[in-house]
Design an enzyme around this catalytic site. Structure first.
Site, short mmCIF file in Angstrom:
data_model
loop_
_atom_site.label_atom_id
_atom_site.label_comp_id
_atom_site.label_asym_id
_atom_site.label_seq_id
_atom_site.Cartn_x
_atom_site.Cartn_y
_atom_site.Cartn_z
N HIS A 86 21.55 -4.04 -41.67
CA HIS A 86 21.91 -3.13 -40.55
C HIS A 86 22.85 -2.06 -41.14
O HIS A 86 24.03 -2.29 -41.32
CB HIS A 86 22.62 -3.90 -39.44
CG HIS A 86 22.97 -3.06 -38.25
ND1 HIS A 86 22.68 -3.43 -36.96
CD2 HIS A 86 23.60 -1.86 -38.14
CE1 HIS A 86 23.11 -2.50 -36.11
NE2 HIS A 86 23.68 -1.53 -36.82
N HIS A 142 24.66 -7.33 -35.04
CA HIS A 142 26.13 -7.38 -35.14
C HIS A 142 26.77 -8.23 -34.06
O HIS A 142 27.56 -7.73 -33.24
CB HIS A 142 26.74 -5.97 -35.16
CG HIS A 142 26.14 -4.98 -34.19
ND1 HIS A 142 26.03 -5.24 -32.86
CD2 HIS A 142 25.61 -3.75 -34.38
CE1 HIS A 142 25.46 -4.20 -32.26
NE2 HIS A 142 25.20 -3.28 -33.16
N HIS A 200 20.78 -3.84 -29.95
CA HIS A 200 22.22 -3.69 -29.75
C HIS A 200 22.50 -4.30 -28.38
O HIS A 200 22.28 -3.66 -27.35
CB HIS A 200 22.62 -2.21 -29.78
CG HIS A 200 24.10 -2.01 -29.64
ND1 HIS A 200 24.85 -1.41 -30.61
CD2 HIS A 200 24.96 -2.36 -28.65
CE1 HIS A 200 26.13 -1.40 -30.23
NE2 HIS A 200 26.21 -1.95 -29.04
N LYS A 253 14.44 -0.62 -33.43
CA LYS A 253 15.80 -0.85 -32.92
C LYS A 253 15.91 -0.39 -31.48
O LYS A 253 15.61 0.77 -31.17
CB LYS A 253 16.79 -0.07 -33.80
CG LYS A 253 18.23 -0.12 -33.34
CD LYS A 253 18.87 -1.48 -33.59
CE LYS A 253 20.24 -1.59 -32.97
NZ LYS A 253 21.27 -0.88 -33.72
N ASP A 268 26.51 -3.00 -40.55
CA ASP A 268 26.78 -2.00 -39.52
C ASP A 268 27.79 -0.97 -40.02
O ASP A 268 28.58 -0.42 -39.24
CB ASP A 268 27.24 -2.64 -38.20
CG ASP A 268 27.18 -1.67 -37.04
OD1 ASP A 268 26.49 -0.63 -37.15
OD2 ASP A 268 27.85 -1.93 -36.01
N HIS A 294 23.91 2.25 -41.30
CA HIS A 294 23.81 3.65 -40.87
C HIS A 294 24.04 4.55 -42.07
O HIS A 294 25.12 4.54 -42.66
CB HIS A 294 24.86 3.95 -39.79
CG HIS A 294 24.67 3.12 -38.56
ND1 HIS A 294 23.85 3.50 -37.52
CD2 HIS A 294 25.17 1.91 -38.21
CE1 HIS A 294 23.86 2.57 -36.58
NE2 HIS A 294 24.65 1.59 -36.98
#
Ligand code: NCD
Ligand code: ZN
Length: 335
Positions: A12, A168, A134, A95, A240, A14
């Site tokens: 995960h 997460h 999420h 996602k 994350d 970004h």
């Protein structure tokens, strides 16, 4: 002491785009063999062109390393079987964000009407495409994730062949849900293994530790540590790591996200070698994800040693977790 990890994975991550991508991507690709890339760009990744061109930009930014970006699409209930099938191996997962729940999630799902989501989720089940969620409601901030658990359970029951990754996770309730449904899995971040709400807001406010979901209570952190440190087969590492420029964090409207990419592996080595062992770290950082996602990452050996390093104050304009502090393990070499 030294340990060797085989093909670490961050499930995960970004990476953003443009200048930020070029700063942050090499910090992960240096020590990880692959990562699951989040699609919450502006605008989000929703088409084949978006996904392929974003992957090309990531490969360009990481060209000095052995590194495989595992790509994701931003969930839309308009995706059908033929569209998803046309991606072939280019697409690893989808996602799903509840609308407006976190950074760049405005185009997400509102309401969770299973009937409305069903055609896309059926197609994903048939294609064996995992759904990453999420999981937060728009309730009281400390309760959002626990309130979402019944939605996870409803989806897990309605789509028994769909692999659902609770992203997460931060609560004991999510850990417990793992045991109740065969098709529920989870990623756990580095920061949620380390901090509680006290570290964020118990003293002076720490904007660089503010993220979604917010860090919870000590018993929640204990539950996360328990499954991570024993490398429960349904949990895997997902950092994350979510970089924001310093001015967006140190601001009266602080952006959510903790930037851990440059320290993730060394800090995990420190935690696991004190509280667990090398074998469990290997499972948490790579082996469990290979099984859950059915992926074979490129070969990469990362050698870590228990030698102190001081964390940089900044990478470009981004402040990492533990900036200026010491970590007791570091990366010695890559093979
Ligand atoms: C992430 C981001 O900045 O993109 N922020 C965060 O606080 N974790 C989005 C997300 O994963 O929620
Ligand atoms: Zn994220």
């Amino acid at each position: 002491m030294e340990i060797v990890l085989n093909s670490p994975l961050d499930m995960h991550l970004h990476l953003r785009d443009q200048e930020m991508l070029n700063i942050v991507a090499p910090l992960t690709s240096h020590s990880f063999a692959g990562a699951l890339i989040m699609p919450n760009l502006i605008p989000p990744v929703t088409t084949k062109d978006d996904l392929i061109s974003y992957k090309e930009r990531i490969l360009q930014a990481t060209k000095n390393d052995t590194f495989k970006p595992y790509m994701t699409l931003f969930f839309r209930d308009s995706y059908d079987y033929d569209f998803l099938k046309s991606f072939g191996d280019e697409l690893t997962a989808i996602k799903l964000y509840p609308a407006g729940i976190t950074t760049n999630s405005e185009g997400g799902v509102s309401g969770f009407d299973i009937k409305k989501l069903a055609p896309t989720l059926e197609a994903m089940s048939e294609l064996n495409l995992p759904l990453c969620i999420h999981g937060e409601t728009n309730g009281f901030v400390m309760d959002r994730e626990a309130q979402f658990v019944p939605i996870y359970e409803k989806l897990a029951t309605a789509f028994p062949k769909l692999k659902i990754i609770m992203e997460h996770i931060t609560t004991k309730e999510s850990v417990e849900a793992l045991e109740k449904h065969e098709n529920l899995y989870a990623t756990i971040t580095l920061h949620h293994l380390l901090i509680t709400l006290d570290d964020v807001a118990g003293g002076m406010l720490k904007p660089h530790l503010f993220c979604k979901p917010i860090a919870k209570r000590p018993h929640d952190r204990d539950a996360l540590q328990n499954v991570a440190l024993k490398a429960h087969p349904k949990v895997m590492f997902g950092s994350d790591s979510a970089p924001h420029p310093q001015h967006a964090k140190e601001s009266c409207g602080c952006a959510a996200g903790v930037f851990t990419a440059p320290i993730a592996l060394a800090k995990l080595a420190e935690i696991f070698m004190v509280k667990s062992n090398e074998n469990n770290l290997q499972k948490f950082i790579s082996d469990n994800a290979r099984v859950i996602y059915g992926i074979t990452p490129p070969d990469k050996k990362v050698i870590l040693e228990d030698n102190e390093m001081t964390v940089e104050q900044k990478y470009g304009d981004v402040v990492p977790m533990y900036a200026g502090e010491k970590i007791h393990w570091r990366i010695k070499g890559i093979k």
